[in-house]
Enzyme design. Structure first.
Site, mmCIF file in Angstrom:
data_model
loop_
_atom_site.group_PDB
_atom_site.id
_atom_site.type_symbol
_atom_site.label_atom_id
_atom_site.label_comp_id
_atom_site.label_asym_id
_atom_site.label_seq_id
_atom_site.Cartn_x
_atom_site.Cartn_y
_atom_site.Cartn_z
ATOM 1 N N TYR A 156 49.473 -8.613 37.613
ATOM 2 C CA TYR A 156 48.077 -8.362 37.262
ATOM 3 C C TYR A 156 47.461 -9.653 36.731
ATOM 4 O O TYR A 156 48.027 -10.298 35.846
ATOM 5 C CB TYR A 156 47.992 -7.272 36.193
ATOM 6 C CG TYR A 156 46.586 -6.972 35.734
ATOM 7 C CD1 TYR A 156 45.689 -6.299 36.550
ATOM 8 C CD2 TYR A 156 46.159 -7.353 34.463
ATOM 9 C CE1 TYR A 156 44.400 -6.011 36.123
ATOM 10 C CE2 TYR A 156 44.879 -7.072 34.026
ATOM 11 C CZ TYR A 156 44.003 -6.409 34.852
ATOM 12 O OH TYR A 156 42.731 -6.128 34.430
ATOM 13 N N ASP A 251 49.815 -18.015 36.245
ATOM 14 C CA ASP A 251 49.075 -17.209 35.280
ATOM 15 C C ASP A 251 49.958 -17.072 34.046
ATOM 16 O O ASP A 251 50.864 -16.249 34.004
ATOM 17 C CB ASP A 251 48.747 -15.848 35.879
ATOM 18 C CG ASP A 251 48.052 -14.923 34.892
ATOM 19 O OD1 ASP A 251 47.993 -15.248 33.691
ATOM 20 O OD2 ASP A 251 47.572 -13.858 35.322
ATOM 21 N N LYS A 279 45.184 -15.084 25.522
ATOM 22 C CA LYS A 279 45.867 -14.369 24.454
ATOM 23 C C LYS A 279 46.178 -15.265 23.256
ATOM 24 O O LYS A 279 45.364 -15.390 22.347
ATOM 25 C CB LYS A 279 47.100 -13.656 24.991
ATOM 26 C CG LYS A 279 46.773 -12.622 26.073
ATOM 27 C CD LYS A 279 47.935 -11.759 26.445
ATOM 28 C CE LYS A 279 47.590 -10.785 27.564
ATOM 29 N NZ LYS A 279 46.676 -9.711 27.177
#
Length: 441
Positions: A156, A251, A279
């Site tokens: 994702y 990613d 994050k």
């Protein structure tokens, strides 16, 4: 803060205030939540609503206290409301929350990121991981003059149109790996491969000579549960993309500053062309970034023709929180302690599941891990989907009742923070033993 005190025998666990709050939210917010990952769709029931967090613990509005292994889905690596992070944000807020103009702190944190992450000489800050990966793809297409990208099924990368193709994470939970609203054109330019299958990538690149701008992946998958790369997988992708003059994008929104200070690329010694971060670099506030070599990044506006912008990009509060967090991560021994705590937790969960006689495998890299209810290693999305999700749902609620807050889906990684203690881990393992006995007894 003292060690957590929830009893291990199952308490009378009720959420009347949270249920009322959820009903209220559902009238004005789709599904009552602002991200599907919070909806408890995979485990049933309604989510507890949180009142506050500190260190390794969450407190809900019904008065329950939890050992938290979500950590806001990864950012809280030094724990919730760390005094130094809190002070940094407070000091920044006094000066103003947003200027729409450059600040020195943006350059300071960019320098820290460039010094830490092997692939990054220059970085552009944005406000979410979705923006970071979306922008990284645009850069790859702009640099190469090609349209197609390769992504891995079950990875994702945010909700950009071209990435919601066989997505993992909450999209798997909801059973909607292909989202309505994604156009046929966006889907046509996204080519899918299984994670951990380098030969599939080789075949796609050879079948599309000169047409693939980038190969995009989580170097350690975290959105189908924690799935490490097979030995040699990342190295082969690096060789293949270099051969085909295709950019390799990592990613590292989850893994950046998490599995090592320099991310998965430092841990495995494989350097991509472009990296997306998020994050942790925001320290719990909305911040993300993408970065690459100076040559690539000079192609981004205003020095180049590839356009990307954002009003709140480089927000002073987020930059302050991120910079304070990254400074804390440079303290000697912090990653060694995270490794030891996470290993203790993984070993305890593995033994608890083995003693309970349930099919299982615990997979861990650094301070990320997943207990899969699956009888053997999980190497890709197809393996992950064979897990016993019904068993996981029952286990999740038993753990929650015993004061342990796990990710609310079999297809999510858990996160250990520097605020966790050995006592927290031992309580978690004991709770797992009781919970497994309850669900299989």
């Amino acid at each position: 803060m003292p060690a957590p005190t929830p009893a291990l025998s199952r308490p009378d666990y009720r959420l009347p205030k949270s249920s009322e709050a959820f009903a209220r939210a559902a009238k004005v917010i789709p599904g009552g939540v602002n991200s599907p990952a919070r909806a408890f769709g995979a485990v049933g029931g309604e989510p507890p609503f949180m009142a506050r967090a500190e260190g390794a613990y969450l407190h809900d509005i019904d008065g329950h206290k939890y050992i938290d292994y979500i950590g806001s889905w990864g950012p809280m690596i030094v724990g919730h409301a760390h005094p130094r992070v809190r002070a940094a944000v407070s000091d920044a807020l006094v000066l103003g929350s947003s200027f729409g103009a450059p600040t020195v702190r943006e350059a300071e944190i960019a320098e820290v990121v460039a010094a830490a992450v092997p692939s990054i000489a220059m970085a552009r800050f944005v406000s979410s991981g979705t923006e970071a990966t979306m922008s990284a793809i645009r850069v790859a297409r702009g640099v190469t003059g090609r349209d197609k990208i390769v992504k891995m099924a079950g990875c994702y990368h945010g909700h950009a149109d071209c990435l919601l193709i066989q997505a993992g994470s909450a999209a798997t939970t909801l059973g909607t790996p292909n989202s309505p609203g994604v156009t046929a054109g966006a889907a046509a330019d996204t080519l899918l491969c299984p994670f951990n299958d380098a030969e599939a990538v080789r075949r796609i690149l050879e079948a599309n000579p000169g047409r693939v701008a980038a190969v995009l992946l989580e170097p350690i998958a975290g959105n189908m549960g924690l799935v490490p790369p097979r030995p040699g997988y990342l190295e082969t992708l690096r060789e293949l993309t270099a051969k085909h003059e295709t950019l390799l994008i990592f990613d590292e929104v989850m893994t950046g500053f998490r599995v090592a200070y320099g991310g998965a690329q430092e841990r495995y010694g494989v350097t991509p062309d472009v990296t997306a971060l998020g994050k942790i670099i925001g320290g719990g506030l909305p911040a993300a970034a993408y970065g690459a070599s100076s040559e690539i990044m000079h192609r981004v506006s205003p020095t180049g023709p590839i356009y990307q912008a954002g009003t709140l990009s480089g927000n002073p509060l987020a930059m302050a929180a991120g910079l304070a967090t990254l400074e804390l991560l440079r303290e000697p021994g912090l990653y060694d302690r995270l490794e030891a705590l996470s290993a203790r937790l993984a070993e305890g969960l593995e033994k608890a599941a083995r003693d309970a006689g349930v099919p299982h495998v615990v997979q861990r890299v650094g301070s990320m891990l997943t207990l899969f209810f699956h009888d053997g290693p999980v190497h890709d999305y197809e393996d992950a989907k064979r897990s016993d999700t019904a068993l996981f749902a029952r286990f999740f609620w038993e753990m929650l009742a015993r004061g342990v807050y796990l990710p609310c889906s079999q297809f999510e990684a858990a996160f250990v923070s520097a605020a966790h203690t050995e006592a927290d881990v031992d309580h978690t393992v004991a709770a797992a033993r009781e919970s497994l006995a309850a669900v299989v007894g």
